[in-house]
Design a protein around this motif. Structure first.
Motif, PDB file in Angstrom:
ATOM      1  N   TYR B 426     -28.745 -49.033  60.676  1.00  0.00           N
ATOM      2  CA  TYR B 426     -28.062 -48.364  59.489  1.00  0.00           C
ATOM      3  C   TYR B 426     -27.559 -49.562  58.552  1.00  0.00           C
ATOM      4  N   PHE B 427     -27.968 -49.292  57.365  1.00  0.00           N
ATOM      5  CA  PHE B 427     -27.617 -50.616  56.274  1.00  0.00           C
ATOM      6  C   PHE B 427     -26.887 -49.640  55.150  1.00  0.00           C
ATOM      7  N   PHE B 428     -25.573 -50.037  54.976  1.00  0.00           N
ATOM      8  CA  PHE B 428     -25.004 -49.455  53.901  1.00  0.00           C
ATOM      9  C   PHE B 428     -24.628 -50.266  52.831  1.00  0.00           C
ATOM     10  N   LEU B 429     -25.292 -49.600  51.313  1.00  0.00           N
ATOM     11  CA  LEU B 429     -25.333 -50.224  50.247  1.00  0.00           C
ATOM     12  C   LEU B 429     -24.196 -49.340  49.328  1.00  0.00           C
ATOM     13  N   GLY B 458     -28.415 -44.571  69.850  1.00  0.00           N
ATOM     14  CA  GLY B 458     -28.958 -45.787  70.156  1.00  0.00           C
ATOM     15  C   GLY B 458     -28.302 -46.779  70.936  1.00  0.00           C
ATOM     16  N   PHE B 459     -27.104 -46.389  71.061  1.00  0.00           N
ATOM     17  CA  PHE B 459     -26.380 -47.555  71.954  1.00  0.00           C
ATOM     18  C   PHE B 459     -27.177 -47.866  73.125  1.00  0.00           C
ATOM     19  N   PRO B 460     -27.106 -49.416  73.572  1.00  0.00           N
ATOM     20  CA  PRO B 460     -26.347 -50.337  72.835  1.00  0.00           C
ATOM     21  C   PRO B 460     -27.086 -51.245  71.865  1.00  0.00           C
ATOM     22  N   ARG B 461     -28.440 -50.544  71.181  1.00  0.00           N
ATOM     23  CA  ARG B 461     -29.292 -51.286  70.561  1.00  0.00           C
ATOM     24  C   ARG B 461     -29.286 -51.201  69.138  1.00  0.00           C
ATOM     25  N   THR B 462     -28.003 -50.174  68.680  1.00  0.00           N
ATOM     26  CA  THR B 462     -28.072 -49.942  67.415  1.00  0.00           C
ATOM     27  C   THR B 462     -27.599 -51.260  66.255  1.00  0.00           C
ATOM     28  N   GLN B 463     -28.085 -51.246  65.426  1.00  0.00           N
ATOM     29  CA  GLN B 463     -27.902 -52.353  64.224  1.00  0.00           C
ATOM     30  C   GLN B 463     -27.086 -51.702  63.030  1.00  0.00           C
ATOM     31  N   ILE B 464     -26.427 -52.699  62.436  1.00  0.00           N
ATOM     32  CA  ILE B 464     -25.571 -52.174  61.563  1.00  0.00           C
ATOM     33  C   ILE B 464     -25.218 -53.321  60.351  1.00  0.00           C
ATOM     34  N   GLY B 465     -25.106 -53.040  59.066  1.00  0.00           N
ATOM     35  CA  GLY B 465     -24.820 -54.131  58.305  1.00  0.00           C
ATOM     36  C   GLY B 465     -24.352 -53.311  57.054  1.00  0.00           C
ATOM     37  N   PHE B 466     -23.742 -54.148  56.040  1.00  0.00           N
ATOM     38  CA  PHE B 466     -23.129 -53.792  54.957  1.00  0.00           C
ATOM     39  C   PHE B 466     -23.642 -54.696  53.717  1.00  0.00           C
ATOM     40  N   LEU B 467     -23.710 -54.202  52.510  1.00  0.00           N
ATOM     41  CA  LEU B 467     -23.640 -54.916  51.257  1.00  0.00           C
ATOM     42  C   LEU B 467     -22.829 -54.081  50.308  1.00  0.00           C
ATOM     43  N   THR B 468     -22.036 -54.646  49.470  1.00  0.00           N
ATOM     44  CA  THR B 468     -21.202 -54.185  48.429  1.00  0.00           C
ATOM     45  C   THR B 468     -21.675 -54.851  47.102  1.00  0.00           C
ATOM     46  N   PHE B 469     -21.797 -54.028  45.873  1.00  0.00           N
ATOM     47  CA  PHE B 469     -22.196 -54.522  44.811  1.00  0.00           C
ATOM     48  C   PHE B 469     -21.213 -53.898  43.503  1.00  0.00           C
ATOM     49  N   ASP B 470     -21.196 -54.698  42.551  1.00  0.00           N
ATOM     50  CA  ASP B 470     -20.646 -54.410  41.219  1.00  0.00           C
ATOM     51  C   ASP B 470     -21.723 -55.107  40.116  1.00  0.00           C
ATOM     52  N   GLY B 551     -36.612 -52.280  59.746  1.00  0.00           N
ATOM     53  CA  GLY B 551     -36.522 -50.973  59.319  1.00  0.00           C
ATOM     54  C   GLY B 551     -35.051 -50.288  59.454  1.00  0.00           C
ATOM     55  N   GLY B 552     -35.047 -49.006  59.561  1.00  0.00           N
ATOM     56  CA  GLY B 552     -34.083 -48.184  59.643  1.00  0.00           C
ATOM     57  C   GLY B 552     -33.697 -47.351  58.469  1.00  0.00           C
ATOM     58  N   LYS B 553     -32.457 -46.853  58.435  1.00  0.00           N
ATOM     59  CA  LYS B 553     -31.794 -46.110  57.350  1.00  0.00           C
ATOM     60  C   LYS B 553     -30.897 -46.756  56.619  1.00  0.00           C
ATOM     61  N   LEU B 554     -31.089 -46.695  55.241  1.00  0.00           N
ATOM     62  CA  LEU B 554     -30.488 -47.379  53.991  1.00  0.00           C
ATOM     63  C   LEU B 554     -29.598 -46.159  53.563  1.00  0.00           C
TER      64      LEU B 554
END
Lengths: 415, 1014
Positions: B426-429, B458-470, B551-554
């Motif tokens: 899961y990647f959050f923009l 998906g524990f314990p394999r879940t990936q996560i990340g964040f990117l903020t923008f202006d 890959g994954g969900k954005l």
């Protein structure tokens, strides 16, 4: 020389100072009478000058003069000095360099044979003037704080980086509390740390492969005078006394990237704790990817935006040659050795010309900004005396900063 | 081919043979029975006798008695379906009575659905009070039961064998008694056969049956419908005795409409118009006919009857296709079985690659199996071998779900992987520009994500990340050794690059504390941000660089129209001049090709994009939504987002998005049997080849529609098989194949296609096609095309019967499509296709369109025809009976009492309408404010107050929300007469009412009627 022990002091007192009180040393103490005689001197006619040398306390030099110096008319502009001939009756002085006749200004009207200013004393061949503020003696505004922008190479092994961190901590401990400090770390990319962002660690990142102009740096840091389209036009700040001797437009930048030691000591300490060797992978048989050129450009750009015309210095701690982007002097491939003098002589160094051009440009920029760049280089590339050099680096950094701080305590000088 | 085919058929014919034996003996008796029966009713020639026999048989269902025979009789035709093969070969004479059986299936099939119009039961009481007229058909009833009594006799054995599976299906108390009666019927028939008087035993039988409906609510509506139809028939064809008898066998529904144009009297009973007040009805009855088919929640054909020829297709003007909901949530107890073939490998046809399924047959003593799709004979792997019983069925069939269930899931071996299974990612923009900060968005998003960290699959394999923008991109370093994250700003928008090689997308377990630290400080981090720009384009490029390895969900949270860097968009939603012109549709398609190109890149790297849009201004959903459209993602739209108002909705929908069952790096294919193929697909996916859908992520809330076409001019098979195969990676890291299999009969009769039509599937497909058409055509044209399809369809249907029956001024339609006209009217009035520029904002229109492309059938129907309830009368009832008392109302203003409190639910929004005469104390109790102070109702928050009415009210809302957790309804309150909010929020959703430029339901029906007659 500061390591001299007390036992050496008496010896120094006994022996006359070969540099003399003016810190000028000539190869010959007489001037040749003719061209023929000058050409016969095998030793060239020359001099060494140390204008910033701290005067010997024992010398009878006058205290700094609290008024601006009197200059000869243009284009000579030489200062009034003991070798000038003075006509006290007519209030005229003749410049010994161009023989022009100059009138004394009104505030010299009291001059007479029995009332001579200090700069005319025969023994005062070296004097200092205090020129800050409105010119009123003792009422000048406080000078801007010293600025130290550290540029740290992270393309080094963990152990070396540890030593660098240690040295940095000692160095910052030596700095006066009001000194402004900034931090740039670099490896494959350049990280400019925003020390003023208190919520968490905030870094501006610049690509290591791309040449970046000063204006682009300012744009990306949102320090352009024109203002960024992302921000609504801030209301014009009321014109008034300059805060801390700086223009309001750069205060924001200073507050973000350059902070007094007293304010960012904790932040800096945490940053140093978390500092890691460059994370980008290096292929086998390759040198580390080091973008020294861009790092120095960013540092120069930042100082140019925040501290123009103010004393500031970049202290670069380099662990190897620049292998990426502008200023590159050797490729990443280890099979290509670093250039030698022979290569330079035969113009066989492929990156030399471009690198020289780049660094020349950088130097010019720094000169125009009035800023200093000091480089501590410890290149281990194909050299194997790592520990010795690392220790030496720490020692030198330590001594160097001590010297500089001590020197900084005196007023700034034009000469 | 025929001999092998014969050999392959032993199993089903085997059963039939056992059933056929009594059938072989019985045929002569029914014919003989017909003989003595014929003289009294008709004195005409024998041919009319056979024709008359069928009509008589069909006439019985319209009567109340038919309701009782419906369920059991629906099995009869199925049993009769198989025998025709052999009887046709060996006994031509019996063919005649058997051919009459299929037509009678329609009326029987319609019996259960007739219970649907329960809401109209009260109006029907009026016709119910006219027993004298209804007795007319009963007077004719006894004679037709003759052939009926004879016909079931030969099938008594199959009926009894099917009784067991049928009774559990019924479950309810009333059905068993209903079923018991048919059993007595044959007995009576046998009694009659010896020579007992025909009319006497039938008449007393019918009377008790008639009295039964009085006690049960469901039967009366059907009776009234029949009465209504018969009344019309009687009026139009009364005089001729023959005509009257013919009209008694009409097997269609009809509405009596005034045939005089311009007549003041509308001639239509508004209250009697068909309305789907019970919502979508899954055709679960199909499972009774095809027990091996997957459940309709996964796969629904628009008509469960495949046309046998191209000419037949050309006469079917509705879409021919299917709606697939591959990961539909199954109720407890109906979980999809998971099968691991182990060393045997996945059993598939080596030619067409169909997975083994219940319709495959085994041969050669079990050593071979025949593919049901392409008929190839495949070898059975040794590890999979099992002997066959006498009927050709494997002994282990019941122990193997893949051989006995329509929906199964296989564990895929390594050859189904192109790389090790990916972890859920899961990647959050997140937009952190000033509008996002001030709306309170950051706080809710951060809090919601944090609350879901324990439930991310998906524990314990879940990936996560964040990117903020202006105006710049802010990457965040979540290296596990850090005490808190590092923000790394990249301001170079023209040449985006990653500031780190790793740690921008991290393992959640390892970096949990850093991620939590980030979420805790996110709102404060940008609290003082006054940046008004959005560099979404460069941010998407950056996100792609971060995610492309895995890959994954954005998830994109966007608050400001993209204004910097690549992909910047301009304001174009205000261009009113475009509406009604040929350039109108351009407003609804992406302006910048960047977004479609980016979507293609995302899909290629298994990245699905969900768009959450929050702006109070134009956001160009048309452009941003294409990211979701081509990556299998979803669009969530919160216009003019404000934290207090939208918090619950965003929180629950985001939580659902993060925690629902998701299939990663998926591809889906739908295989068909010989002669048919799927030609177009409608939904959110990337079409990789002609029939392969690429779905970087697909979840339990997504449905897809597709259209069928015939490949052959004439179908040569009797049955068409369909198989949906979804190859995916589960959140736990297992590669799996979910398989849904279904069969449908091939028919040569258009009326059979109408009879088997599934309105829900048809409307879902039509809705999607209409939305797509709106991207290339004017809204007005799209609506006209919908209407045209409806008219042509009903006209074709009318032509089936206009010759044999005196239809006169009536609009006729099959029982299965009685809601279709209203649903099509509703599609024309839904947000996506409604009116023009002034009616719906461009962003809202596009967001609704994107939603319609993915909604499962049930949700789509409720979206276009929302549920309307009167609530105030329910609030004072016992809490545990609330669900029983909530009744849906027709969507017309006439149903709104000025003293009532109503709730309108389209799945996305709850609208609470306060009647003008509503008691003030009731309003105070529920809203917590007094209307006397003229509060701004647009800012009212529905919270539970400390009183019984409020608690019951909130209980109702919770009950409705729990029925479908895939979305969360935003609560809005409007008062009667409060303009313009009332018009926009309520009146525009009253589908049956006339609004500016649109028709009311009555006008619509009359319009359709006139056009079907032209």
């Amino acid at each position: 020389m500061w390591a001299a022990d007390p036992s050496a002091a008496p010896a120094a007192a006994v022996v006359a100072d070969p540099d003399g009180p003016d810190a000028v040393r000539l190869t010959w103490n007489t001037w040749p009478r003719s061209k023929v005689e000058a050409s016969r001197c095998v030793v060239p006619l020359a001099a060494t000058i140390s204008p910033g040398r701290v005067p010997d306390p024992s010398a009878a030099s006058p205290p700094p003069l609290p008024y601006p110096p009197l200059r000869c008319k243009a284009p000579c502009s030489a200062l009034l000095n003991p070798f000038a001939r003075v006509d006290f009756a007519a209030k005229i002085w003749i410049c010994p360099f161009c023989f022009s006749r100059n009138h004394f200004p009104l505030h010299y009207s009291a001059i007479s044979e029995s009332n001579v200013p200090a700069e005319l004393f025969p023994q005062c061949s070296t004097v200092e003037y205090i020129v800050g503020g409105a010119g009123v003696p003792g009422v000048g505004s406080s000078p801007p704080p010293p600025v130290f922008l550290f540029v740290i190479d992270t393309c080094v092994i963990e152990e070396e980086l540890g030593y660098v961190k240690m040295a940095m901590r000692k160095a910052t401990a030596l700095l006066p509390e009001h000194a402004l400090v900034g931090l740039v770390t670099f490896g494959t990319q350049v990280h400019l740390h925003e020390l003023g962002f208190s919520d968490l660690s905030k870094i501006y990142v610049f690509r290591g492969t791309k040449e970046i102009s000063k204006d682009q740096i300012l744009d990306q840091l949102e320090l352009s005078g024109a203002g960024r389209p992302g921000f609504p036009m801030m209301p014009q700040q009321p014109s008034g006394p300059q805060v801390n001797g700086m223009h309001p437009s750069v205060t924001a930048g200073v507050n973000r990237f350059l902070l007094p030691v007293s304010e960012c000591e904790c932040t800096l300490s945490t940053l140093l704790d978390e500092l890691q060797p460059d994370q980008w992978p290096v292929e086998a048989g390759n040198r580390a990817i080091r973008c020294t050129g861009v790092a120095l450009s960013v540092a120069a750009g930042l100082l140019g935006a925040c501290m123009p015309g103010t004393g500031a210095m970049i202290i670069a701690l380099l662990g190897g040659p620049c292998t990426e982007g502008p200023g590159m002097i050797v490729s990443k491939d280890l099979s290509e050795p670093v250039r030698s003098h022979k290569d330079l002589d035969k113009d066989a160094a492929p990156h030399f010309q471009k690198a020289v051009k780049f660094y020349d440009g950088l130097a010019k920029q720094l000169v125009s900004q009035g800023h200093v760049l000091d480089v501590f280089a410890s290149a281990l590339d194909q050299v194997c005396i790592a520990h010795c050099l690392v220790s030496s680096l720490c020692l030198h950094l330590h001594q160097y900063l001590y010297f500089f701080i001590h020197n900084q305590k005196r007023k700034s000088r034009i000469f | 081919m025929q001999p092998p085919m014969g050999n392959e058929r032993p199993p089903p014919p085997g059963r039939t043979v056992s059933a056929f034996v009594p059938g072989a003996a019985v045929p002569p008796p029914p014919f003989a029975a017909g003989g003595p029966f014929a003289p009294p009713p008709w004195q005409g020639v024998p041919p009319p006798q056979s024709g008359a026999a069928a009509p008589h048989f069909g006439a019985v269902p319209p009567a109340a008695m038919g309701g009782f025979r419906g369920p059991p009789s629906s099995q009869g035709p199925f049993g009769a379906g198989t025998p025709p093969q052999r009887p046709f070969t060996s006994a031509p004479p019996p063919q005649s009575p058997f051919t009459s059986a299929p037509p009678s299936q329609g009326p029987f099939a319609s019996a259960p659905p007739s219970q649907v119009p329960f809401a109209s039961a009260q109006p029907s009481q009026s016709p119910f009070t006219s027993p004298p007229q209804s007795q007319g058909p009963f007077a004719a009833g006894p004679p037709p039961t003759g052939p009926f009594a004879a016909t079931p006799a030969p099938f008594r054995s199959p009926l009894s064998s099917l009784a067991q599976p049928q009774s559990p299906t019924q479950g309810a108390l009333p059905p068993p008694p209903t079923y018991a009666r048919p059993l007595s019927q044959p007995l009576q028939a046998q009694g009659y056969y010896p020579g007992a008087p025909p009319s006497n035993p039938q008449f007393p039988m019918s009377r008790p049956a008639f009295q039964q409906p009085v006690q049960n609510m469901p039967p009366p509506p059907m009776g009234s419908a029949a009465t209504f139809g018969n009344q019309a028939a009687y009026q139009s064809g009364g005089p001729p005795v023959g005509g009257t008898l013919q009209s008694l066998v009409e097997d269609f529904q009809s509405l009596s409409l005034s045939s005089v144009p311009g007549s003041l009297d509308p001639g239509v009973d508004v209250k009697g118009l068909p309305r789907p007040l019970d919502g979508d009805e899954e055709p679960v009855k199909l499972i009774e006919s095809y027990p091996f088919n997957c459940h309709p929640r996964y796969f629904r054909l628009t008509t469960h009857a495949i046309p046998a020829s191209q000419s037949l297709v050309s006469r079917w003007h509705l879409p021919l296709g299917a709606v697939v909901h591959p990961l539909a949530e199954s109720p407890d107890g109906e979980e999809v079985p998971v099968i691991n073939f182990g060393s045997a490998g996945v059993i598939r046809c080596r030619r067409c690659r169909t997975y083994i399924n219940p319709y495959a047959t085994f041969a050669d003593a079990g050593r071979k199996w025949r593919c049901n799709l392409c008929t190839l004979l495949n070898d059975v792997p040794g590890e999979y071998f099992c002997a066959l019983d006498a009927s050709g069925r494997r002994y282990d069939t019941d122990q193997r779900p893949e051989l006995s269930k329509g929906t199964v899931e296989f564990v895929a071996p390594t050859e189904y992987m192109v790389r090790p299974p990916m972890p859920p990612s899961y990647f959050f923009l997140i937009d952190v520009s000033v509008s996002a900060v001030r709306s309170g968005l950051l706080e809710i998003v951060a809090k919601t994500i944090k609350s879901c960290l324990d439930e991310l699959p998906g524990f314990p394999r879940t990936q996560i990340g964040f990117l903020t923008f202006d105006s710049t991109l802010h990457f965040h370093n979540f290296k596990s050794s850090l005490s808190q994250p590092q923000m790394m700003v990249v301001a170079d928008l023209d040449d985006v690059f990653l500031p780190l090689p790793d740690d921008l997308l991290v393992n959640l377990v390892d970096s949990r504390h850093v991620v939590e630290s980030f979420l805790d400080s996110l709102p404060n981090m940008f609290h003082d941000n006054v940046n008004v720009e959005s560099a979404l384009g460069p941010a998407l490029k950056a996100a792609f660089m971060v995610m492309s390895q895995i890959g994954g969900k954005l998830l994109v949270f966007q608050s400001t129209l993209p204004s910097l860097g690549i992909g910047r968009l301009r304001l174009r939603g205000d261009d009113v001049r475009a509406y009604g012109t040929d350039k109108e549709h351009t407003l609804r398609v992406p302006e910048d090709p960047f977004y479609k190109q980016m979507a293609a890149e995302f899909t290629k790297n298994q990245i699905a994009v969900d768009i959450f849009s929050f702006s109070e201004k134009y956001s160009d959903i048309a452009s941003l939504g294409s990211l979701a459209k081509y990556t299998g993602g979803q669009v969530y739209h919160y216009p003019s987002f404000q934290a207090p108002t939208h918090e619950d909705k965003l929180k629950l929908e985001l939580s659902r998005d993060l925690t629902r069952e998701t299939a990663w790096e998926s591809v889906m294919r739908i295989r068909c049997g010989k002669g048919v193929r799927f030609t177009t697909y409608h939904g959110h996916f990337m079409l990789r080849s002609t029939d392969l859908l690429a779905l970087p992520a697909v979840d339990s809330d997504k449905a897809f529609a597709m259209q069928l076409s015939l490949e052959e001019t004439l179908m040569t098979t009797q049955t068409v098989y369909f198989q949906v195969a979804l190859l995916y990676t589960s959140s736990s890291g297992e590669r799996r194949i979910r398989v849904h299999t279904a069969a449908a009969p091939v028919v040569t009769d258009l009326s059979e296609m109408y009879r088997q039509a599934d309105t829900g599937a048809i409307v879902s497909l039509l809705g999607r096609i209409a939305v797509e058409n709106s991207l290339s055509d004017k809204l007005d044209s799209v609506r006209q095309q919908l209407q045209l399809k409806l008219v042509r369809s009903l006209k074709e249907y009318r032509n089936l019967y206009v010759v044999q029956h005196r239809i006169g001024g009536r609009l006729i339609f099959p029982e299965s499509l009685k809601f279709l006209p209203l649903y099509i009217l509703a599609i024309c009035k839904t947000l996506a296709l409604r009116g023009g520029y002034a009616d719906v904002s461009l962003d809202e229109r596009c967001a609704a369109g994107f939603s319609m492309m993915i909604l499962p059938v049930k949700r789509l129907l409720n979206f276009i025809y929302p549920s309307l309830y009167r609530v105030d009368e329910v609030l004072t009832m016992e809490p545990n009976k609330i669900d029983g008392w909530l009744k849906r109302l027709p969507l017309t203003f006439q149903c709104l009492d000025t003293g009532g409190l109503y709730l309108l639910d389209d799945g996305f929004t709850f609208l609470v309408w306060l009647g003008r005469m509503l008691p003030p104390e009731l309003v105070n109790n529920i809203l917590g404010v007094s209307l006397a102070n003229f509060p701004d109702l647009s800012k009212i928050l529905l919270r539970e107050c400390d009183n019984e009415l409020s608690r019951n009210f909130m209980k109702i809302l919770r009950y409705l929300r729990e029925k479908d957790p895939s979305y969360h309804q935003l609560s809005l309150v409007v008062r009667q007469g409060e303009q313009p909010r009332e018009s926009y929020l309520l009146l525009s959703n009253l589908v049956e009412d006339q609004m500016a430029g649109t028709s009311s339901y009555v006008d619509w029906i009359q319009q359709i009627h006139r056009q079907t007659q032209s």
